[in-house]
Scaffold this active site. Sequence first.
Site, PDB file in Angstrom:
ATOM      1  N   LYS A 162       0.834  -1.207   0.000  1.00  0.00           N
ATOM      2  CA  LYS A 162       0.000   0.000   0.000  1.00  0.00           C
ATOM      3  C   LYS A 162       0.863   1.248   0.000  1.00  0.00           C
ATOM      4  O   LYS A 162       0.624   2.186  -0.758  1.00  0.00           O
ATOM      5  CB  LYS A 162      -0.870   0.060   1.258  1.00  0.00           C
TER       6      LYS A 162
ATOM      7  N   THR B 274       4.017   1.710  -0.853  1.00  0.00           N
ATOM      8  CA  THR B 274       4.737   1.905  -2.112  1.00  0.00           C
ATOM      9  C   THR B 274       3.799   2.455  -3.171  1.00  0.00           C
ATOM     10  O   THR B 274       4.127   3.394  -3.899  1.00  0.00           O
ATOM     11  CB  THR B 274       5.323   0.561  -2.582  1.00  0.00           C
TER      12      THR B 274
ATOM     13  N   ASP C 242      -1.570   4.568   8.934  1.00  0.00           N
ATOM     14  CA  ASP C 242      -1.162   3.239   9.394  1.00  0.00           C
ATOM     15  C   ASP C 242      -0.297   3.403  10.640  1.00  0.00           C
ATOM     16  O   ASP C 242       0.669   4.163  10.619  1.00  0.00           O
ATOM     17  CB  ASP C 242      -0.349   2.583   8.272  1.00  0.00           C
TER      18      ASP C 242
END
Lengths: 339, 218
Positions: free
Chosen positions: A38, A40, A62
């Site tokens: 995600k 990247t 995150d």
Amino acid sequence: MSAAVVSADDELEPTLQSILDQKSLRWIFVGGKGGVGKTTTSCSLAIQLARVRRSILLISTDPAHNLSDAFSQKFGKEARLVEGYTNLSAMEIDPNGSIQDLIGQAEEGEGPAAAAGGMMQDLAYAIPGIDEAMSFAEVLKQVKSLSYETIIFDTAPTGHTLRFLQFPTVLEKALAKVSALSSQFGPMLNGILGANGGLPNGQSLPEMMEKLEGLRETISEVNGQFKDENLTTFVCVCIPEFLSLYETERMIQELANYHIDTHCIVVNQLLFPKAGSECDQCNARRKMQKKYLGQIAELYEDFNVVKMPLLVEEVRGKDRLEMFSEMLIKPYVPPAGGL
Amino acid sequence: MPSLLIVVFVLQLVIHLLNTFGAGVINSVLWNLYNLLPVPTSKSAAEQKALKREFVKVRKEMNGTSSQDEFAKWAKLRRQHDKLFEQLKESEAKSDSTKKTFDSVVNGLRWLGLNGVRMLLQMWFQKQPMFWIPKGWAPYWAEWLLSFPRAPVGSVSVQSWSVACMAVILLVSDALVAAVALVVTAGTKTRTKKMEEPVKAESGKKAKGEQTQEKKEL
């Protein structure tokens, strides 16, 4: 081989060009199961968007922050320019941390939440999802004042992200109950609490209600924007494996329930062994991935399915990210003659 | 017009039967019958039935499809399954409210048709003697009790007759239930006894032969 990768006529183009072209987009979410790439993908998408937009903000929600790793640069709670760009900023927020900060501020007797300290804390733990939602609201308030053209969210793994979307309803119910109670018992409470409605540790009930009401308004406004397909889209990232596909399907259905637009899937970590490769594992895995790719093509006919190869090195640093991001726009051409 | 004696007896019998079988069962039977008629609810009930059938079919198919091997097919089935489930829940909620009204109407009608009629009969014929008992059969207080409340003394009133009918019906039904229970438990007891008997460890032709013989005896 190439027949499987090169799209047939009736398929949508296998790139994220549609997102770049849709100038009205303001919020872009990038989500998927943990470990599928995600961060990247969101970094790459941000880099591509930075070339065609005025200003981009990349936010990671995150708890395991990877933006700093990806760009090899430390990011914090405030938006900071990414080195080498003039219109791309990034920030990392911790959905669990910021409520703690809020409470901490209150206990020290400063900051905006001071008046509602202990009460806030009780509430934070009493209503499920309120902590995330509040931190989101804080961030969104900041972001709204900062006037970025497009904001990309690198979300936490599936499930975590979507909970706060239900939040206005939860808070509305809670608020309705509280205000009903306070109107019923208000006079009596005031008798006990004193004329200005002060609560035990110098908090005031009306102020508290006002704060919550404001929060709810912010969140429902943002929610309204999220449900507008001209403003918001969700990019699903997955790898061609069963569990990841399963989660993706669930997420897409859930997003449909919330009326959030999604029309792009990035299939990451594809293996393309060279012709005559001796690597048994690679060939076996390629076969499995091909099976799932076929399933994806069948199931998500009306999606832009982007196929990204697994690289031999980690995608970190500006140069590698830029190289990787190219493949979001120009489909990767696998080595000829492979499996 | 059949004799009032028989009418009262039959009425009590029907009341007893309905009470034993339960109002719920009767209501659902009536509901199903009602839906066979060309009424607006029958259409939605039929739709719901079809929906349920389809739901079960899709569910079966989904469970029979391997999610790992045919993910696309499975996911499509799953989408269909979820959609049908939603629809089913919705239509069930809707028909539940209609059924509730239906139930309350049926309950009301049943009460009127049984207890209402009984009360009416008892009111209407309260002064009429059901039959006379021979003079000197019972002491005066018993005669008075039998004719209670308003029948002429020396006769049996409709109230007393209903009570007597109910008592007999209760006795007979209790006896029937007890007899049935006795037969059933006796049957299971012999069966469990058979099962409790130690099974011979050695497996030979002889043991087998014994077993078959025992079975024949049964």
